[in-house]
Design an enzyme around this catalytic site. Structure first.
Site, PDB file in Angstrom:
ATOM      1  N   SER A   1      44.813 -21.951 -51.773  1.00 61.53           N
ATOM      2  CA  SER A   1      45.584 -20.746 -51.510  1.00 61.53           C
ATOM      3  C   SER A   1      46.947 -21.010 -50.876  1.00 61.53           C
ATOM      4  CB  SER A   1      44.743 -19.807 -50.648  1.00 61.53           C
ATOM      5  OG  SER A   1      45.391 -18.586 -50.500  1.00 61.53           O
ATOM      6  N   HIS A   2      47.118 -20.554 -49.627  1.00 67.11           N
ATOM      7  CA  HIS A   2      48.427 -20.632 -48.978  1.00 67.11           C
ATOM      8  C   HIS A   2      48.696 -21.998 -48.357  1.00 67.11           C
ATOM      9  CE1 HIS A   2      45.279 -19.449 -46.247  1.00 67.11           C
ATOM     10  NE2 HIS A   2      45.973 -19.990 -45.268  1.00 67.11           N
TER      11      HIS A   2
ATOM     12  N   LYS B   1      41.198 -10.069 -53.624  1.00 68.48           N
ATOM     13  CA  LYS B   1      42.464  -9.435 -53.316  1.00 68.48           C
ATOM     14  C   LYS B   1      43.435  -9.794 -54.423  1.00 68.48           C
ATOM     15  CE  LYS B   1      43.605 -12.992 -49.839  1.00 68.48           C
ATOM     16  NZ  LYS B   1      42.355 -13.654 -49.424  1.00 68.48           N
TER      17      LYS B   1
ATOM     18  N   ASP C   1      46.589 -14.187 -54.797  1.00 66.44           N
ATOM     19  CA  ASP C   1      45.829 -13.040 -54.291  1.00 66.44           C
ATOM     20  C   ASP C   1      46.515 -12.326 -53.126  1.00 66.44           C
ATOM     21  OD1 ASP C   1      45.317 -15.093 -52.539  1.00 66.44           O
ATOM     22  OD2 ASP C   1      43.130 -14.994 -52.679  1.00 66.44           O
ATOM     23  N   ARG C   2      47.563 -12.927 -52.559  1.00 67.25           N
ATOM     24  CA  ARG C   2      48.247 -12.266 -51.438  1.00 67.25           C
ATOM     25  C   ARG C   2      49.556 -11.645 -51.889  1.00 67.25           C
ATOM     26  NH1 ARG C   2      47.646 -15.818 -46.006  1.00 67.25           N
ATOM     27  NH2 ARG C   2      45.461 -16.373 -46.314  1.00 67.25           N
TER      28      ARG C   2
ATOM     29  N   ASP D   1      51.164 -15.686 -52.997  1.00 67.74           N
ATOM     30  CA  ASP D   1      50.801 -16.997 -52.453  1.00 67.74           C
ATOM     31  C   ASP D   1      50.361 -17.977 -53.536  1.00 67.74           C
ATOM     32  OD1 ASP D   1      48.357 -15.856 -53.085  1.00 67.74           O
ATOM     33  OD2 ASP D   1      47.327 -16.804 -51.403  1.00 67.74           O
TER      34      ASP D   1
ATOM     35  N   ASP E   1      47.538 -18.992 -54.884  1.00 67.50           N
ATOM     36  CA  ASP E   1      46.597 -18.602 -55.939  1.00 67.50           C
ATOM     37  C   ASP E   1      46.731 -17.153 -56.381  1.00 67.50           C
ATOM     38  OD1 ASP E   1      45.635 -17.812 -53.435  1.00 67.50           O
ATOM     39  OD2 ASP E   1      43.549 -17.831 -54.089  1.00 67.50           O
TER      40      ASP E   1
END
Ligand code: VG1
Ligand code: CO
Length: 543
Positions: A113-114, A376, A281-282, A277, A279
């Site tokens: 992710s991030h 998300k 999702d943010r 982000d 992946d």
């Protein structure tokens, strides 16, 4: 086709955290490391023979290597069909959608992710179940327990699968399909939003900027925002996914998405800016010289949901993670719908979404989503905002201001102390826990503690219990201070301190957040001894 069994040694550190197993790339590069985890996953799962597996990642370093390993192991395990994104790419929300659309057994997402990527960065793997959502704690715990004993793994002796073009390959009883990573997701978005209204807003000169931060949302943004909605290519920044995300953190906040932030706070700032982000999702939402706090974003989307085609018939309920501000609670009350408070991490929303108890949910950490998938969804949130803006024909800052006028403002900040030594972080938490009982009733600089506890959650659907989900100080006037240790870091500890106060005095709504919360920030330090324990005088990231 031959199935080969290789002997290996178990590792002791494969317990998934907030969102999957996340470790440094060098940890994942150890011989047998990824294989052991995947074998543990397949060993504890049941009933997947002949079924579909969705597979893809955010394009970070080691993504392609991992995908080839997982394909070989999934073929050996007997999956009937493996859907892989072209070039090994799939965003987290796209995987969630593909699982649901194809009635797959589940999906494997390769992402940290991030967290930064590249050979010196981080890598991660998470498993999503048939509902499209992250595996629940019972499953991740079972995988971990198994991983401490797993002594061998199986793989099919097949050649590397070419992933650079859409094609299909058969090995034994398994068909591998290389699919377009964007198409199905883009189609889903068009069923949820009024694309014509958004397009005409943009055609009429409303300026939109999007920063993909060299990560997975690049191709999605180019197709959806660019080709379908008419955003100029030059306004779509950093859209080519890179294995090291251009050397930076693919984390959409004012610190790491500084290129976009600077543009949005300049004199010539466009009307709307957003970032996503690693992946996908943010999301971070910005207006002309204006930042929308993620907790407010969730509340505003909830309050305006009726303007969006997918939600025009109303919301069944909403949910937020415990550290997220209570802004959405006030909206829910007004709408007469339920509002649930869950622990941090998307896996806790799944049961509520499946049971149709909630339609929208979100977290303070730039995550918002709905029942359209079970993750998300960054671009979805951007489209929510664009759809609302297209209908209301107001600026982002006007919408924000009016929202605070109507519902009051939850002044909110999160302070992260990254790279804290693990033992010091543990001591800080112990110190807090030891003092919790004494805190109730005490007054600190005008704030009286109403309740001090450690948050635990019982899932209202399956009644599973999750304990130790953060330390809460709830004050009599509604203010809150929360302390948690991050479950996504890969070295040392990250202390997160969440600080919130309610303000219904419209004259103070424009005040600087940090100065408005100054007293509470000081109280947090006094009670937890942050400086003493961490040796840090200020946070590393403030959002
Ligand atoms: C962080 C966030 C949390 C989020 C998680 C995964 O967890 O605080 O809200 O769900 O990251 O997000 P933690 O344990 O570090 O606070 V991400 O975009 O991995 O997919
Ligand atoms: Co993410």
């Amino acid at each position: 086709m031959q199935i080969i069994t290789t002997a290996s040694q178990p590792f002791s550190d494969q317990r998934p955290g907030t969102s999957g197993l996340r470790k440094s790339v060098s940890t994942f590069q150890q011989e047998h490391y990824l294989e052991n985890f995947v074998q543990s996953l397949f060993d504890v799962l049941d009933g997947y023979v002949g079924k579909t597996l969705v597979l893809g990642g955010d394009g970070r370093f080691f993504n392609l290597t991992a995908i080839q390993i997982i394909i070989r192991m999934a073929v050996a395990a007997g999956f009937g069909r493996i859907l892989v994104g072209r070039d090994g790419l799939l965003s987290t929300p796209a995987v969630s959608h593909l699982i649901r659309k194809n009635e797959a057994f589940g999906g494997i997402i390769l992402s940290a992710s991030h967290n930064p990527g590249g050979p010196e960065g981080d890598f991660g793997i998470k498993f999503n179940t048939a509902n499209g959502g992250p595996a629940q704690e019972v499953l991740t715990e079972a995988i971990f327990q198994h991983s401490t004993q797993v002594a061998h793994y199986h793989y099919a002796d097949i050649p590397e699968v070419p992933l650079d073009q859409l094609d299909q390959y058969n090995f034994g009883h398994t068909v591998i399909e290389v699919i377009d990573p964007v198409a199905d997701y883009a189609e889903l978005m068009q069923t949820l939003f009024d694309f014509n209204a958004i397009k005409s807003l943009i055609d009429n000169g409303f300026q939109v900027y999007f920063d993909a931060m060299h990560a997975i949302t690049g191709p999605y943004a180019q197709h959806i925002l660019g080709e379908l909605l008419g955003v100029a290519n030059s306004n779509l920044l950093n859209c080519e996914p890179k294995p090291d995300f251009g050397g930076s953190h693919p984390d959409p906040n004012l610190t790491y998405a500084h290129e976009l932030a600077e543009r949005m706070f300049s004199d010539t700032a466009p009307d709307f800016g957003a970032a996503s982000d690693g992946d996908g999702d943010r999301n971070m939402i910005l207006g002309h010289q204006c930042f929308v706090n993620p907790s407010d974003s969730l509340a505003i989307i909830a309050a305006n949901a009726a303007l969006i085609p997918a939600y025009k018939n109303g919301l069944t309920g909403v949910a937020r993670s415990m550290p997220t501000s209570a802004a959405v609670d006030v909206v829910a009350e007004k709408l007469g719908i339920d509002c649930y408070e869950t622990p941090t991490g998307w896996k806790f929303f799944g049961n509520l979404l499946d049971a149709n108890k909630i339609t929208l949910c979100g977290e303070e950490s730039f995550g918002t989503g709905s029942n359209h998938v079970r993750e998300k969804d960054g671009l979805w949130a951007v489209l929510c905002w664009l759809n609302i803006l297209a209908v209301r024909k107001q600026s982002v800052s006007d919408i924000l201001r009016q929202h605070w006028q109507q519902f009051g403002k939850h002044v909110y900040t999160r302070h992260d102390y990254e790279g804290v030594e693990s033992t010091s972080a543990k001591k800080l938490v112990e110190h807090l826990l030891n003092n919790l009982l004494n805190l109730t009733g005490q007054e600190f600089n005008g704030y009286t503690v109403k309740c001090a506890d450690e948050f635990s959650y019982t899932d209202p659907i399956d009644h599973s219990m999750s304990e130790h989900q953060g330390i809460r100080l709830l004050f009599e006037n509604g203010a809150r201070i929360i302390f948690r240790l991050s479950g996504t870091g890969t070295s040392g500890a990250t202390l997160r301190v969440y600080i919130e106060d309610f303000c219904d005095d419209t004259n103070r709504h424009n005040e600087n957040t940090q100065s408005y919360l100054k007293t509470l920030i000081q109280i947090a330090d006094d009670i937890a001894g942050i400086q003493t324990h961490t040796g840090m005088v200020s946070p590393t990231v403030i959002t």
